[in-house]
Design a protein around this motif. Structure first.
Motif, PDB file in Angstrom:
ATOM      1  N   LEU A 139       0.866  -1.180   0.000  1.00  0.00           N
ATOM      2  CA  LEU A 139       0.000   0.000   0.000  1.00  0.00           C
ATOM      3  C   LEU A 139       0.902   1.229   0.000  1.00  0.00           C
ATOM      4  CD1 LEU A 139      -2.954   1.016   0.185  1.00  0.00           C
ATOM      5  CD2 LEU A 139      -2.649   1.115   2.656  1.00  0.00           C
ATOM      6  N   VAL A 154      -3.609   8.082  -0.690  1.00  0.00           N
ATOM      7  CA  VAL A 154      -3.370   6.640  -0.703  1.00  0.00           C
ATOM      8  C   VAL A 154      -4.523   5.970  -1.435  1.00  0.00           C
ATOM      9  CG1 VAL A 154      -3.135   4.554   0.694  1.00  0.00           C
ATOM     10  CG2 VAL A 154      -2.096   6.690   1.468  1.00  0.00           C
ATOM     11  N   ASP A 155      -4.203   5.156  -2.423  1.00  0.00           N
ATOM     12  CA  ASP A 155      -5.218   4.397  -3.147  1.00  0.00           C
ATOM     13  C   ASP A 155      -5.390   3.053  -2.442  1.00  0.00           C
ATOM     14  OD1 ASP A 155      -6.858   3.030  -4.848  1.00  0.00           O
ATOM     15  OD2 ASP A 155      -5.647   3.326  -6.646  1.00  0.00           O
ATOM     16  N   THR A 156      -6.514   2.863  -1.780  1.00  0.00           N
ATOM     17  CA  THR A 156      -6.732   1.654  -0.974  1.00  0.00           C
ATOM     18  C   THR A 156      -7.517   0.569  -1.717  1.00  0.00           C
ATOM     19  OG1 THR A 156      -8.781   2.532  -0.014  1.00  0.00           O
ATOM     20  CG2 THR A 156      -6.715   3.011   1.156  1.00  0.00           C
ATOM     21  N   PHE A 159      -6.000  -2.910  -1.503  1.00  0.00           N
ATOM     22  CA  PHE A 159      -6.049  -3.329  -0.104  1.00  0.00           C
ATOM     23  C   PHE A 159      -7.464  -3.761   0.272  1.00  0.00           C
ATOM     24  CE2 PHE A 159      -6.709  -2.347   4.403  1.00  0.00           C
ATOM     25  CZ  PHE A 159      -5.662  -3.042   4.990  1.00  0.00           C
ATOM     26  N   GLU A 160      -8.458  -2.990  -0.141  1.00  0.00           N
ATOM     27  CA  GLU A 160      -9.847  -3.322   0.173  1.00  0.00           C
ATOM     28  C   GLU A 160     -10.261  -4.641  -0.484  1.00  0.00           C
ATOM     29  OE1 GLU A 160     -12.648  -0.088  -0.323  1.00  0.00           O
ATOM     30  OE2 GLU A 160     -11.085   1.376   0.137  1.00  0.00           O
ATOM     31  N   VAL A 182      -0.766   1.411   7.175  1.00  0.00           N
ATOM     32  CA  VAL A 182      -1.989   1.999   6.630  1.00  0.00           C
ATOM     33  C   VAL A 182      -2.265   3.348   7.292  1.00  0.00           C
ATOM     34  CG1 VAL A 182      -3.044  -0.211   6.016  1.00  0.00           C
ATOM     35  CG2 VAL A 182      -3.349   0.701   8.325  1.00  0.00           C
ATOM     36  N   THR A 186      -7.748   3.066   9.404  1.00  0.00           N
ATOM     37  CA  THR A 186      -8.024   2.048   8.386  1.00  0.00           C
ATOM     38  C   THR A 186      -8.663   0.795   8.980  1.00  0.00           C
ATOM     39  OG1 THR A 186      -6.226   2.824   6.964  1.00  0.00           O
ATOM     40  CG2 THR A 186      -6.996   0.576   6.614  1.00  0.00           C
TER      41      THR A 186
END
Length: 243
Positions: A139, A154-156, A159-160, A182, A186
């Motif tokens: 991440l 931050v492009d999550t 991660f999601e 993170v 988060t």
């Protein structure tokens, strides 16, 4: 012609097909049952990148005062053309990362070949078998303007998606340990809602069986003490509740 994944050394590996998936699931069940019969906890490490791969080996190398391994580790890497090669490389007892630390090749050889406490897989089914899942998904923070952190982001999304996969597979009793570094909040505002949502889709009562979530941010020091920085440094942990 099937898709392939090429290692940094140029070795080509075919990506697994449906038949390989079925065979791998059977093997995961057999291995896990055998390891549980030895009294070992089952750990799955999600993401075998620069941190996750060595973390998996460090966990697999942990022993009690009598020298008996605490854990068996399933290292889980998605079967993408970019990264699948890590699975067969690790299962040969070789590290998928390069570093100055001479202990890195030793610990992979020791845990895979000698102790038999580490094995890599591409199959998400491994998460269904785990007592503990350690999340080591990459991440990255992006700061488009140097010196102006307020414009960073931050492009999550990836991660999601990874947490969603866990919610679709883990048992309610499994502990999810977020090691990925993170943004603040988060675990509470992304991880827990996703796991709650996926548990409910599976008919799991989240009042009786809320997700078990903990956080211990990754802190590694690449270089000659890479393994030691994971194994020996002080850690900060936090959990979602007192239990």
């Amino acid at each position: 012609m099937g898709k392939i994944s090429v290692s940094p050394e140029g070795t080509r590996y075919d990506l697994p097909d449906a038949a390989a998936d079925e065979q791998e699931i059977r093997l995961l069940k057999e291995i896990t049952a055998r390891q549980r019969s030895m009294g070992r906890k089952i750990v799955a490490v999600q993401g075998l990148g620069f941190v996750g791969a060595v973390m998996a080996a460090v966990v697999a190398d942990a022993v009690d005062k009598n020298g008996r391994p605490f854990y068996f580790v399933h290292g889980v890497q998605r079967p993408s053309t970019r990264s699948y090669w890590k699975v067969p490389v690790i299962n040969e007892g070789l590290p998928p990362v390069e570093a100055e630390d001479p202990e890195i090749p030793e610990i992979f050889s020791r845990t895979v070949k000698q102790k038999g406490t580490l094995r890599a897989t591409w199959q998400e089914y491994a998460f269904e078998l785990a007592d503990i899942v350690v999340v080591d998904i990459q991440l990255d923070a992006t700061k488009p303007v140097f010196g102006d952190a307020a414009k960073g982001y931050v492009d999550t999304e990836a991660f999601e998606k990874a947490i969603t996969v866990l919610g679709q597979h883990i048992t309610p009793e499994a502990l999810v340990l977020i090691e990925t570094t993170v943004p603040p909040g988060t675990s509470q505002h992304i991880v827990k809602p996703i796991l709650d949502r996926e548990f409910k889709k599976r008919g799991i009562d989240t009042e009786k069986h809320p997700p078990r979530i903990a956080h211990s941010y990754e802190r590694v020091m690449p270089g000659r003490n890479y393994v030691s920085s994971i194994r020996d440094f002080w850690r900060t942990y936090s959990g979602i509740d007192k239990t």
